[in-house]
Design a protein around this motif. Structure first.
Motif, PDB file in Angstrom:
ATOM      1  N   LEU A  78     -43.001   6.595  48.273  1.00  0.00           N
ATOM      2  CA  LEU A  78     -42.060   7.309  49.136  1.00  0.00           C
ATOM      3  C   LEU A  78     -42.519   8.741  49.402  1.00  0.00           C
ATOM      4  CD1 LEU A  78     -39.536   7.397  50.817  1.00  0.00           C
ATOM      5  CD2 LEU A  78     -38.217   7.855  48.733  1.00  0.00           C
ATOM      6  N   ILE A  79     -43.033   9.411  48.389  1.00  0.00           N
ATOM      7  CA  ILE A  79     -43.529  10.777  48.586  1.00  0.00           C
ATOM      8  C   ILE A  79     -44.677  10.769  49.599  1.00  0.00           C
ATOM      9  CG2 ILE A  79     -44.787  12.673  47.473  1.00  0.00           C
ATOM     10  CD1 ILE A  79     -42.960  12.178  45.004  1.00  0.00           C
ATOM     11  N   THR A  80     -45.572   9.800  49.507  1.00  0.00           N
ATOM     12  CA  THR A  80     -46.668   9.674  50.474  1.00  0.00           C
ATOM     13  C   THR A  80     -46.112   9.467  51.881  1.00  0.00           C
ATOM     14  OG1 THR A  80     -48.161   8.800  48.801  1.00  0.00           O
ATOM     15  CG2 THR A  80     -48.713   8.325  51.110  1.00  0.00           C
ATOM     16  N   LEU A  81     -45.109   8.599  52.004  1.00  0.00           N
ATOM     17  CA  LEU A  81     -44.484   8.351  53.304  1.00  0.00           C
ATOM     18  C   LEU A  81     -43.809   9.618  53.841  1.00  0.00           C
ATOM     19  CD1 LEU A  81     -43.724   6.241  55.488  1.00  0.00           C
ATOM     20  CD2 LEU A  81     -41.634   5.841  54.178  1.00  0.00           C
ATOM     21  N   LEU A  82     -43.050  10.310  52.989  1.00  0.00           N
ATOM     22  CA  LEU A  82     -42.373  11.531  53.423  1.00  0.00           C
ATOM     23  C   LEU A  82     -43.382  12.587  53.881  1.00  0.00           C
ATOM     24  CD1 LEU A  82     -39.548  11.741  50.738  1.00  0.00           C
ATOM     25  CD2 LEU A  82     -39.250  11.343  53.198  1.00  0.00           C
ATOM     26  N   LYS A  83     -44.531  12.641  53.238  1.00  0.00           N
ATOM     27  CA  LYS A  83     -45.557  13.603  53.642  1.00  0.00           C
ATOM     28  C   LYS A  83     -46.146  13.258  55.003  1.00  0.00           C
ATOM     29  CE  LYS A  83     -46.784  15.390  49.123  1.00  0.00           C
ATOM     30  NZ  LYS A  83     -47.827  15.534  48.093  1.00  0.00           N
ATOM     31  N   THR A  84     -46.113  11.980  55.400  1.00  0.00           N
ATOM     32  CA  THR A  84     -46.575  11.637  56.746  1.00  0.00           C
ATOM     33  C   THR A  84     -45.516  12.017  57.782  1.00  0.00           C
ATOM     34  OG1 THR A  84     -45.772   9.347  56.703  1.00  0.00           O
ATOM     35  CG2 THR A  84     -48.009   9.731  55.921  1.00  0.00           C
ATOM     36  N   PHE A  85     -44.225  11.864  57.420  1.00  0.00           N
ATOM     37  CA  PHE A  85     -43.134  12.255  58.326  1.00  0.00           C
ATOM     38  C   PHE A  85     -43.021  13.769  58.433  1.00  0.00           C
ATOM     39  CE2 PHE A  85     -40.544   8.185  57.264  1.00  0.00           C
ATOM     40  CZ  PHE A  85     -41.262   7.454  58.195  1.00  0.00           C
ATOM     41  N   TYR A  86     -43.220  14.451  57.309  1.00  0.00           N
ATOM     42  CA  TYR A  86     -43.038  15.902  57.224  1.00  0.00           C
ATOM     43  C   TYR A  86     -44.285  16.516  56.587  1.00  0.00           C
ATOM     44  CZ  TYR A  86     -38.288  14.063  57.554  1.00  0.00           C
ATOM     45  OH  TYR A  86     -37.168  13.354  57.917  1.00  0.00           O
ATOM     46  N   PRO A  87     -45.348  16.749  57.363  1.00  0.00           N
ATOM     47  CA  PRO A  87     -46.615  17.241  56.803  1.00  0.00           C
ATOM     48  C   PRO A  87     -46.488  18.593  56.090  1.00  0.00           C
ATOM     49  CG  PRO A  87     -46.869  16.660  59.134  1.00  0.00           C
ATOM     50  CD  PRO A  87     -45.423  16.529  58.793  1.00  0.00           C
ATOM     51  N   GLU A  88     -45.480  19.360  56.423  1.00  0.00           N
ATOM     52  CA  GLU A  88     -45.301  20.684  55.828  1.00  0.00           C
ATOM     53  C   GLU A  88     -44.508  20.620  54.522  1.00  0.00           C
ATOM     54  OE1 GLU A  88     -41.639  19.792  58.087  1.00  0.00           O
ATOM     55  OE2 GLU A  88     -43.726  19.424  58.431  1.00  0.00           O
ATOM     56  N   THR A  89     -44.576  19.505  53.779  1.00  0.00           N
ATOM     57  CA  THR A  89     -43.726  19.301  52.601  1.00  0.00           C
ATOM     58  C   THR A  89     -44.041  20.215  51.428  1.00  0.00           C
ATOM     59  OG1 THR A  89     -45.167  17.555  51.793  1.00  0.00           O
ATOM     60  CG2 THR A  89     -43.255  16.882  53.082  1.00  0.00           C
ATOM     61  N   GLU A  90     -45.247  20.747  51.347  1.00  0.00           N
ATOM     62  CA  GLU A  90     -45.619  21.575  50.199  1.00  0.00           C
ATOM     63  C   GLU A  90     -44.644  22.735  50.033  1.00  0.00           C
ATOM     64  OE1 GLU A  90     -47.564  21.827  46.871  1.00  0.00           O
ATOM     65  OE2 GLU A  90     -48.174  20.385  48.394  1.00  0.00           O
ATOM     66  N   GLY A  91     -43.975  22.757  48.902  1.00  0.00           N
ATOM     67  CA  GLY A  91     -43.027  23.822  48.604  1.00  0.00           C
ATOM     68  C   GLY A  91     -41.643  23.645  49.199  1.00  0.00           C
ATOM     69  N   LEU A  92     -41.440  22.612  50.019  1.00  0.00           N
ATOM     70  CA  LEU A  92     -40.115  22.386  50.613  1.00  0.00           C
ATOM     71  C   LEU A  92     -39.159  21.740  49.625  1.00  0.00           C
ATOM     72  CD1 LEU A  92     -40.636  20.878  54.202  1.00  0.00           C
ATOM     73  CD2 LEU A  92     -39.910  23.176  53.591  1.00  0.00           C
ATOM     74  N   LEU A  93     -37.893  22.053  49.794  1.00  0.00           N
ATOM     75  CA  LEU A  93     -36.841  21.327  49.087  1.00  0.00           C
ATOM     76  C   LEU A  93     -36.332  20.235  50.009  1.00  0.00           C
ATOM     77  CD1 LEU A  93     -34.805  24.266  47.510  1.00  0.00           C
ATOM     78  CD2 LEU A  93     -36.429  22.736  46.364  1.00  0.00           C
ATOM     79  N   PHE A  94     -35.860  19.158  49.425  1.00  0.00           N
ATOM     80  CA  PHE A  94     -35.325  18.042  50.191  1.00  0.00           C
ATOM     81  C   PHE A  94     -33.893  17.778  49.792  1.00  0.00           C
ATOM     82  CE2 PHE A  94     -39.677  17.573  51.129  1.00  0.00           C
ATOM     83  CZ  PHE A  94     -39.757  16.809  52.289  1.00  0.00           C
ATOM     84  N   ASN A  95     -33.100  17.334  50.767  1.00  0.00           N
ATOM     85  CA  ASN A  95     -31.738  16.871  50.517  1.00  0.00           C
ATOM     86  C   ASN A  95     -31.780  15.362  50.415  1.00  0.00           C
ATOM     87  OD1 ASN A  95     -30.491  19.293  52.777  1.00  0.00           O
ATOM     88  ND2 ASN A  95     -30.135  19.308  50.597  1.00  0.00           N
ATOM     89  N   VAL A  96     -31.187  14.845  49.348  1.00  0.00           N
ATOM     90  CA  VAL A  96     -30.936  13.421  49.238  1.00  0.00           C
ATOM     91  C   VAL A  96     -29.470  13.267  49.657  1.00  0.00           C
ATOM     92  CG1 VAL A  96     -30.848  11.405  47.738  1.00  0.00           C
ATOM     93  CG2 VAL A  96     -32.567  13.187  47.337  1.00  0.00           C
ATOM     94  N   LEU A  97     -29.271  12.755  50.857  1.00  0.00           N
ATOM     95  CA  LEU A  97     -27.926  12.639  51.431  1.00  0.00           C
ATOM     96  C   LEU A  97     -27.324  11.292  51.066  1.00  0.00           C
ATOM     97  CD1 LEU A  97     -28.836  13.836  55.029  1.00  0.00           C
ATOM     98  CD2 LEU A  97     -27.866  15.231  53.194  1.00  0.00           C
ATOM     99  N   LEU A  98     -26.083  11.284  50.628  1.00  0.00           N
ATOM    100  CA  LEU A  98     -25.318  10.059  50.444  1.00  0.00           C
ATOM    101  C   LEU A  98     -24.322   9.998  51.589  1.00  0.00           C
ATOM    102  CD1 LEU A  98     -24.496   7.524  48.891  1.00  0.00           C
ATOM    103  CD2 LEU A  98     -23.024   8.974  47.469  1.00  0.00           C
ATOM    104  N   LEU A  99     -24.414   8.933  52.384  1.00  0.00           N
ATOM    105  CA  LEU A  99     -23.592   8.802  53.584  1.00  0.00           C
ATOM    106  C   LEU A  99     -22.701   7.580  53.506  1.00  0.00           C
ATOM    107  CD1 LEU A  99     -26.849   9.490  54.995  1.00  0.00           C
ATOM    108  CD2 LEU A  99     -25.077  10.606  56.291  1.00  0.00           C
ATOM    109  N   LYS A 100     -21.579   7.657  54.197  1.00  0.00           N
ATOM    110  CA  LYS A 100     -20.643   6.534  54.325  1.00  0.00           C
ATOM    111  C   LYS A 100     -20.451   6.277  55.806  1.00  0.00           C
ATOM    112  CE  LYS A 100     -15.982   4.936  53.196  1.00  0.00           C
ATOM    113  NZ  LYS A 100     -15.733   4.297  54.469  1.00  0.00           N
ATOM    114  N   SER A 101     -20.604   5.011  56.193  1.00  0.00           N
ATOM    115  CA  SER A 101     -20.390   4.630  57.586  1.00  0.00           C
ATOM    116  C   SER A 101     -18.945   4.871  57.965  1.00  0.00           C
ATOM    117  CB  SER A 101     -20.725   3.156  57.786  1.00  0.00           C
ATOM    118  OG  SER A 101     -22.065   2.902  57.427  1.00  0.00           O
ATOM    119  N   CYS A 102     -18.735   5.327  59.197  1.00  0.00           N
ATOM    120  CA  CYS A 102     -17.376   5.560  59.707  1.00  0.00           C
ATOM    121  C   CYS A 102     -16.893   4.329  60.457  1.00  0.00           C
ATOM    122  CB  CYS A 102     -17.349   6.744  60.659  1.00  0.00           C
ATOM    123  SG  CYS A 102     -17.747   8.314  59.901  1.00  0.00           S
TER     124      CYS A 102
END
Length: 102
Positions: A78-102
């Motif tokens: 997943l980290i490898t995948l996220l780095k392809t989506f967001y190449p500027e990941t070095e030093g970034l913080l990430f939000n792990v969002l928990l969502l509920k469908s409306c």
């Protein structure tokens, strides 16, 4: 439609079919509990969801449990995948969002 939206390239782990699901995104102040978000997959509107909780962390603190729940893969994949989506990941913080469908 709400002002906020999340766009998914694919429905990893079929999570978008569930009432509750997660999304891991670079940290932004717009992600707040109670925020309503339009959910898209491959540019098609799927549904509305609301953030019911979130956690902020560096990718180094991502664990296998969260990675498997979010995308059906281990944390290293997943980290490898996220780095392809967001190449500027070095030093970034990430939000792990928990969502509920409306």
């Amino acid at each position: 439609m709400s002002n906020l939206s999340l766009h998914f390239a694919q429905n990893f782990n079929h999570k978008l079919d569930c009432e509750y699901f997660t999304s891991i995104r670079p940290q932004r102040d717009i992600y707040q509990v109670g925020a309503e978000i339009d959910i898209y997959c491959q540019e098609h509107f799927l549904k509305k969801a609301v953030i019911i909780n979130f956690q902020t962390l560096p990718l180094s603190e991502l664990d296998d449990w969260t990675a498997f729940l979010d995308a059906g893969m281990n944390k290293h994949e997943l980290i490898t995948l996220l780095k392809t989506f967001y190449p500027e990941t070095e030093g970034l913080l990430f939000n792990v969002l928990l969502l509920k469908s409306c």
